[in-house]
Scaffold this motif. Sequence first.
Motif, mmCIF file in Angstrom:
data_model
loop_
_atom_site.group_PDB
_atom_site.id
_atom_site.type_symbol
_atom_site.label_atom_id
_atom_site.label_comp_id
_atom_site.label_asym_id
_atom_site.label_seq_id
_atom_site.Cartn_x
_atom_site.Cartn_y
_atom_site.Cartn_z
ATOM 1 N N THR A 195 -36.477 58.576 10.505
ATOM 2 C CA THR A 195 -35.198 58.530 9.796
ATOM 3 C C THR A 195 -35.294 58.102 8.348
ATOM 4 O O THR A 195 -34.418 58.401 7.564
ATOM 5 N N HIS A 246 -32.999 47.541 17.602
ATOM 6 C CA HIS A 246 -33.335 48.960 17.474
ATOM 7 C C HIS A 246 -34.132 49.431 18.689
ATOM 8 O O HIS A 246 -33.842 50.482 19.274
ATOM 9 N N TYR A 249 -26.887 56.031 14.197
ATOM 10 C CA TYR A 249 -26.861 54.673 14.735
ATOM 11 C C TYR A 249 -27.836 53.784 13.963
ATOM 12 O O TYR A 249 -27.509 52.668 13.552
ATOM 13 N N GLU A 250 -29.053 54.283 13.759
ATOM 14 C CA GLU A 250 -30.074 53.498 13.072
ATOM 15 C C GLU A 250 -29.661 53.173 11.634
ATOM 16 O O GLU A 250 -29.889 52.062 11.152
ATOM 17 N N CYS A 306 -30.133 58.724 14.753
ATOM 18 C CA CYS A 306 -30.416 58.417 13.346
ATOM 19 C C CYS A 306 -29.206 57.789 12.669
ATOM 20 O O CYS A 306 -29.344 56.862 11.865
ATOM 21 N N SER A 366 -28.986 49.458 10.144
ATOM 22 C CA SER A 366 -29.636 48.893 8.954
ATOM 23 C C SER A 366 -28.598 48.248 8.039
ATOM 24 O O SER A 366 -28.862 47.214 7.426
ATOM 25 N N SER A 409 -33.057 52.177 21.474
ATOM 26 C CA SER A 409 -33.917 53.346 21.638
ATOM 27 C C SER A 409 -34.205 53.613 23.116
ATOM 28 O O SER A 409 -34.098 54.747 23.592
ATOM 29 N N ASP A 448 -23.239 52.597 18.729
ATOM 30 C CA ASP A 448 -22.878 52.766 17.321
ATOM 31 C C ASP A 448 -21.492 52.190 17.040
ATOM 32 O O ASP A 448 -21.282 51.555 16.010
ATOM 33 N N TYR A 501 -33.551 42.879 13.841
ATOM 34 C CA TYR A 501 -33.268 44.309 13.658
ATOM 35 C C TYR A 501 -34.190 45.153 14.545
ATOM 36 O O TYR A 501 -33.734 46.053 15.258
ATOM 37 N N THR A 502 -35.467 44.856 14.522
ATOM 38 C CA THR A 502 -36.443 45.609 15.307
ATOM 39 C C THR A 502 -36.160 45.495 16.802
ATOM 40 O O THR A 502 -36.209 46.495 17.528
#
Length: 195
Positions: free
Chosen positions: A54, A151, A107-108, A105, A112, A155, A171, A147-148
């Motif tokens: 992304t 995520h 959502y990601e 993407c 962020s 995922s 989201d 964050y990781t």
Amino acid sequence: MNKISLIALFVFLFSAPLIAQNTIEWNENQQLQLSDFQSKGTQIGNTQINSIHTASGLDFSIQMSNIEFMFTKNFNSKVSSSFKRDAASIIATDSVTAKHLLDFCQYEFDLSELYARKLRKDLYTNKGTFSDISFLQPLYDSIQKDYTEEHDTASKKSNLGQNEKIIKELDADVLKRIQGLSDFCKSCKPPKKKK
């Protein structure tokens, strides 16, 4: 000498808009499109794999003197959430799968921004008048870790967006939490603490 200066000025004036067009800054009305994935690796159909890159994330950079740093409390403008078109790719077996990957993407990208706002809030809350620059790193590291983890959980839970219902729920939750941090948008000025 004058020709070199003119050429350099021409390149700068005309390359700056191209750089800006390549980067999408997060905003609440921004919806990523398949056309935003401009890496040469992007391919939909005629492939046996599904993959995304992304190229979205949060960035934090400052350049200021020690005196300026000492008297700065609001770092909102120094933290960005952006998406780089020419580095983003989608590889999908078909257009339905590509749409699900696109949803992930988005959502990601929203995630962020949520973590960019959390970082802005942490910087604002923890910066004292006599703080030195070393106070930044632990806050940034903690945000990156959280964050990781979020995520990675999303995922797995959404199967990289293939479960449409779950990715939309995730989201929506992220967007709600972004609204809860409305004082920490990139251009916002947080309210002063009441004494």
